[in-house]
Design a protein around this motif. Structure first.
Motif, PDB file in Angstrom:
ATOM      1  N   GLY A 141      33.215  39.517  41.829  1.00 25.80           N
ATOM      2  CA  GLY A 141      32.906  40.174  43.088  1.00 25.80           C
ATOM      3  C   GLY A 141      33.182  39.286  44.289  1.00 25.80           C
ATOM      4  N   ILE A 142      32.837  38.020  44.174  1.00 21.01           N
ATOM      5  CA  ILE A 142      33.106  37.073  45.263  1.00 21.01           C
ATOM      6  C   ILE A 142      34.611  36.902  45.450  1.00 21.01           C
ATOM      7  CG2 ILE A 142      32.892  34.650  45.947  1.00 21.01           C
ATOM      8  CD1 ILE A 142      30.079  34.714  44.614  1.00 21.01           C
ATOM      9  N   ILE A 143      35.342  36.831  44.346  1.00 24.49           N
ATOM     10  CA  ILE A 143      36.804  36.716  44.440  1.00 24.49           C
ATOM     11  C   ILE A 143      37.376  37.945  45.139  1.00 24.49           C
ATOM     12  CG2 ILE A 143      38.942  36.728  43.086  1.00 24.49           C
ATOM     13  CD1 ILE A 143      37.465  34.955  41.032  1.00 24.49           C
ATOM     14  N   TYR A 144      36.924  39.126  44.756  1.00 25.71           N
ATOM     15  CA  TYR A 144      37.408  40.362  45.389  1.00 25.71           C
ATOM     16  C   TYR A 144      37.163  40.344  46.901  1.00 25.71           C
ATOM     17  CZ  TYR A 144      37.711  42.756  40.806  1.00 25.71           C
ATOM     18  OH  TYR A 144      38.022  43.136  39.528  1.00 25.71           O
ATOM     19  N   LEU A 145      35.946  39.993  47.289  1.00 29.51           N
ATOM     20  CA  LEU A 145      35.565  40.084  48.699  1.00 29.51           C
ATOM     21  C   LEU A 145      36.184  38.993  49.564  1.00 29.51           C
ATOM     22  CD1 LEU A 145      31.831  41.115  48.315  1.00 29.51           C
ATOM     23  CD2 LEU A 145      33.774  42.574  48.915  1.00 29.51           C
ATOM     24  N   THR A 146      36.610  37.890  48.975  1.00 28.47           N
ATOM     25  CA  THR A 146      37.214  36.826  49.779  1.00 28.47           C
ATOM     26  C   THR A 146      38.717  37.013  49.970  1.00 28.47           C
ATOM     27  OG1 THR A 146      37.426  35.424  47.820  1.00 28.47           O
ATOM     28  CG2 THR A 146      35.472  35.095  49.205  1.00 28.47           C
ATOM     29  N   LYS A 147      39.321  37.927  49.238  1.00 28.78           N
ATOM     30  CA  LYS A 147      40.748  38.210  49.430  1.00 28.78           C
ATOM     31  C   LYS A 147      40.924  39.113  50.651  1.00 28.78           C
ATOM     32  CE  LYS A 147      42.421  37.717  44.732  1.00 28.78           C
ATOM     33  NZ  LYS A 147      43.232  36.556  45.006  1.00 28.78           N
ATOM     34  N   SER A 148      42.083  39.004  51.278  1.00 31.33           N
ATOM     35  CA  SER A 148      42.377  39.925  52.381  1.00 31.33           C
ATOM     36  C   SER A 148      42.566  41.320  51.803  1.00 31.33           C
ATOM     37  CB  SER A 148      43.643  39.484  53.126  1.00 31.33           C
ATOM     38  OG  SER A 148      44.781  39.691  52.308  1.00 31.33           O
ATOM     39  N   ASP A 149      42.437  42.332  52.639  1.00 21.45           N
ATOM     40  CA  ASP A 149      42.584  43.711  52.183  1.00 21.45           C
ATOM     41  C   ASP A 149      43.956  43.931  51.549  1.00 21.45           C
ATOM     42  OD1 ASP A 149      40.054  44.252  53.088  1.00 21.45           O
ATOM     43  OD2 ASP A 149      40.721  45.223  54.932  1.00 21.45           O
ATOM     44  N   GLY A 185      34.038  45.006  44.983  1.00 17.87           N
ATOM     45  CA  GLY A 185      33.333  43.740  45.152  1.00 17.87           C
ATOM     46  C   GLY A 185      31.827  43.894  45.069  1.00 17.87           C
ATOM     47  N   LEU A 186      31.295  44.897  45.751  1.00 18.48           N
ATOM     48  CA  LEU A 186      29.848  45.112  45.718  1.00 18.48           C
ATOM     49  C   LEU A 186      29.368  45.563  44.349  1.00 18.48           C
ATOM     50  CD1 LEU A 186      29.231  46.762  49.210  1.00 18.48           C
ATOM     51  CD2 LEU A 186      28.705  44.430  48.480  1.00 18.48           C
ATOM     52  N   LEU A 187      30.133  46.436  43.696  1.00 19.64           N
ATOM     53  CA  LEU A 187      29.747  46.873  42.350  1.00 19.64           C
ATOM     54  C   LEU A 187      29.783  45.713  41.365  1.00 19.64           C
ATOM     55  CD1 LEU A 187      31.504  50.341  42.060  1.00 19.64           C
ATOM     56  CD2 LEU A 187      29.043  49.888  42.081  1.00 19.64           C
ATOM     57  N   ALA A 188      30.762  44.828  41.499  1.00 17.69           N
ATOM     58  CA  ALA A 188      30.847  43.671  40.606  1.00 17.69           C
ATOM     59  C   ALA A 188      29.647  42.745  40.792  1.00 17.69           C
ATOM     60  CB  ALA A 188      32.149  42.914  40.844  1.00 17.69           C
ATOM     61  N   ILE A 189      29.229  42.553  42.036  1.00 14.61           N
ATOM     62  CA  ILE A 189      28.097  41.663  42.312  1.00 14.61           C
ATOM     63  C   ILE A 189      26.773  42.309  41.896  1.00 14.61           C
ATOM     64  CG2 ILE A 189      26.760  40.588  44.167  1.00 14.61           C
ATOM     65  CD1 ILE A 189      29.462  40.060  45.580  1.00 14.61           C
ATOM     66  N   LEU A 190      26.573  43.559  42.280  1.00 10.36           N
ATOM     67  CA  LEU A 190      25.282  44.208  42.054  1.00 10.36           C
ATOM     68  C   LEU A 190      25.109  44.754  40.643  1.00 10.36           C
ATOM     69  CD1 LEU A 190      24.997  46.089  45.455  1.00 10.36           C
ATOM     70  CD2 LEU A 190      23.907  43.930  44.797  1.00 10.36           C
ATOM     71  N   LEU A 191      26.171  45.297  40.067  1.00 11.20           N
ATOM     72  CA  LEU A 191      26.085  45.923  38.751  1.00 11.20           C
ATOM     73  C   LEU A 191      27.071  45.298  37.770  1.00 11.20           C
ATOM     74  CD1 LEU A 191      25.821  49.625  39.971  1.00 11.20           C
ATOM     75  CD2 LEU A 191      23.956  48.158  39.202  1.00 11.20           C
ATOM     76  N   GLY A 214      30.604  38.974  36.641  1.00  8.86           N
ATOM     77  CA  GLY A 214      30.650  39.992  37.688  1.00  8.86           C
ATOM     78  C   GLY A 214      30.409  39.407  39.066  1.00  8.86           C
ATOM     79  N   LEU A 215      29.465  38.491  39.152  1.00 11.09           N
ATOM     80  CA  LEU A 215      29.190  37.807  40.419  1.00 11.09           C
ATOM     81  C   LEU A 215      30.419  37.032  40.889  1.00 11.09           C
ATOM     82  CD1 LEU A 215      27.124  36.922  42.603  1.00 11.09           C
ATOM     83  CD2 LEU A 215      26.589  34.993  41.115  1.00 11.09           C
ATOM     84  N   ILE A 216      31.022  36.295  39.974  1.00 12.07           N
ATOM     85  CA  ILE A 216      32.214  35.518  40.316  1.00 12.07           C
ATOM     86  C   ILE A 216      33.357  36.443  40.720  1.00 12.07           C
ATOM     87  CG2 ILE A 216      33.989  33.982  39.365  1.00 12.07           C
ATOM     88  CD1 ILE A 216      31.710  32.786  37.591  1.00 12.07           C
ATOM     89  N   GLY A 220      30.034  46.667  34.269  1.00 12.53           N
ATOM     90  CA  GLY A 220      31.486  46.749  34.387  1.00 12.53           C
ATOM     91  C   GLY A 220      31.995  47.938  35.177  1.00 12.53           C
ATOM     92  N   ILE A 221      31.173  48.510  36.016  1.00 10.96           N
ATOM     93  CA  ILE A 221      31.572  49.696  36.775  1.00 10.96           C
ATOM     94  C   ILE A 221      32.764  49.396  37.679  1.00 10.96           C
ATOM     95  CG2 ILE A 221      30.795  51.366  38.509  1.00 10.96           C
ATOM     96  CD1 ILE A 221      27.993  51.084  37.276  1.00 10.96           C
ATOM     97  N   HIS A 222      32.862  48.180  38.182  1.00 12.48           N
ATOM     98  CA  HIS A 222      33.992  47.811  39.041  1.00 12.48           C
ATOM     99  C   HIS A 222      35.312  47.903  38.294  1.00 12.48           C
ATOM    100  CE1 HIS A 222      32.733  44.113  37.044  1.00 12.48           C
ATOM    101  NE2 HIS A 222      33.932  43.588  37.312  1.00 12.48           N
ATOM    102  N   LYS A 223      35.305  47.634  36.995  1.00 12.55           N
ATOM    103  CA  LYS A 223      36.533  47.757  36.186  1.00 12.55           C
ATOM    104  C   LYS A 223      36.970  49.216  36.109  1.00 12.55           C
ATOM    105  CE  LYS A 223      36.993  43.464  34.822  1.00 12.55           C
ATOM    106  NZ  LYS A 223      38.068  42.646  35.342  1.00 12.55           N
ATOM    107  N   PHE A 224      36.021  50.106  35.874  1.00 16.32           N
ATOM    108  CA  PHE A 224      36.336  51.534  35.789  1.00 16.32           C
ATOM    109  C   PHE A 224      36.798  52.071  37.142  1.00 16.32           C
ATOM    110  CE2 PHE A 224      33.378  50.936  32.211  1.00 16.32           C
ATOM    111  CZ  PHE A 224      34.158  51.442  31.182  1.00 16.32           C
ATOM    112  N   LEU A 225      36.190  51.588  38.228  1.00 12.04           N
ATOM    113  CA  LEU A 225      36.582  52.022  39.575  1.00 12.04           C
ATOM    114  C   LEU A 225      38.036  51.683  39.857  1.00 12.04           C
ATOM    115  CD1 LEU A 225      35.696  53.048  42.467  1.00 12.04           C
ATOM    116  CD2 LEU A 225      35.390  50.633  43.001  1.00 12.04           C
ATOM    117  N   LEU A 226      38.480  50.530  39.404  1.00 10.47           N
ATOM    118  CA  LEU A 226      39.859  50.105  39.637  1.00 10.47           C
ATOM    119  C   LEU A 226      40.844  50.690  38.618  1.00 10.47           C
ATOM    120  CD1 LEU A 226      39.215  46.377  40.585  1.00 10.47           C
ATOM    121  CD2 LEU A 226      39.908  48.231  42.104  1.00 10.47           C
ATOM    122  N   GLY A 227      40.339  51.457  37.662  1.00  8.12           N
ATOM    123  CA  GLY A 227      41.212  52.108  36.693  1.00  8.12           C
ATOM    124  C   GLY A 227      41.493  51.292  35.456  1.00  8.12           C
ATOM    125  N   TYR A 228      40.719  50.255  35.219  1.00  4.20           N
ATOM    126  CA  TYR A 228      40.898  49.398  34.047  1.00  4.20           C
ATOM    127  C   TYR A 228      39.937  49.851  32.946  1.00  4.20           C
ATOM    128  CZ  TYR A 228      42.996  46.329  37.566  1.00  4.20           C
ATOM    129  OH  TYR A 228      43.754  45.808  38.578  1.00  4.20           O
TER     130      TYR A 228
END
Length: 95
Positions: free
Chosen positions: A72-80, A27-33, A68-70, A37-45
């Motif tokens: 990231g917000i979606i990621y962070l608003t979901k439950s763990d 979530g933070l990588l999607a918002i900040l960077l 990425g902002l959108i 697309g670093i968040h995609k690589f982190l999740l294995g996509y």
């Protein structure tokens, strides 16, 4: 001999999510960077990460920054647990 309470009730025994949940980092990588697309690589996509980088080059990061902002917000608003099931187990690469 039959035990009366031997029936397993899943709703009464919630399963904890595994410790390798990447929700906060993704979530933070999607918002900040977002444009990178670093968040995609982190999740294995990897394939989606490369597509994300290509879109970023074409749009000079404006489209992917907003997405990425959108995302990231979606990621962070979901439950763990929901994040883990959807994006790590379910492998849902886009929104």
């Amino acid at each position: 001999m039959i035990m009366e309470n031997s029936k397993y009730e899943h709703w009464n025994n919630p399963q904890p999510y595994p410790e390798d949940n990447k929700k906060l980092a993704a979530g933070l990588l999607a918002i900040l960077l977002g444009p990178f697309g670093i968040h995609k690589f982190l999740l294995g996509y990897t394939k989606q990460g490369i597509i994300w980088l290509f879109l970023s080059l074409i749009t000079f990061g404006t489209l992917t920054g907003l997405l990425g902002l959108i995302e990231g917000i979606i990621y962070l608003t979901k439950s763990d647990e929901e994040f883990y099931r959807t994006y790590q187990l379910g492998r849902k690469p886009w929104f």
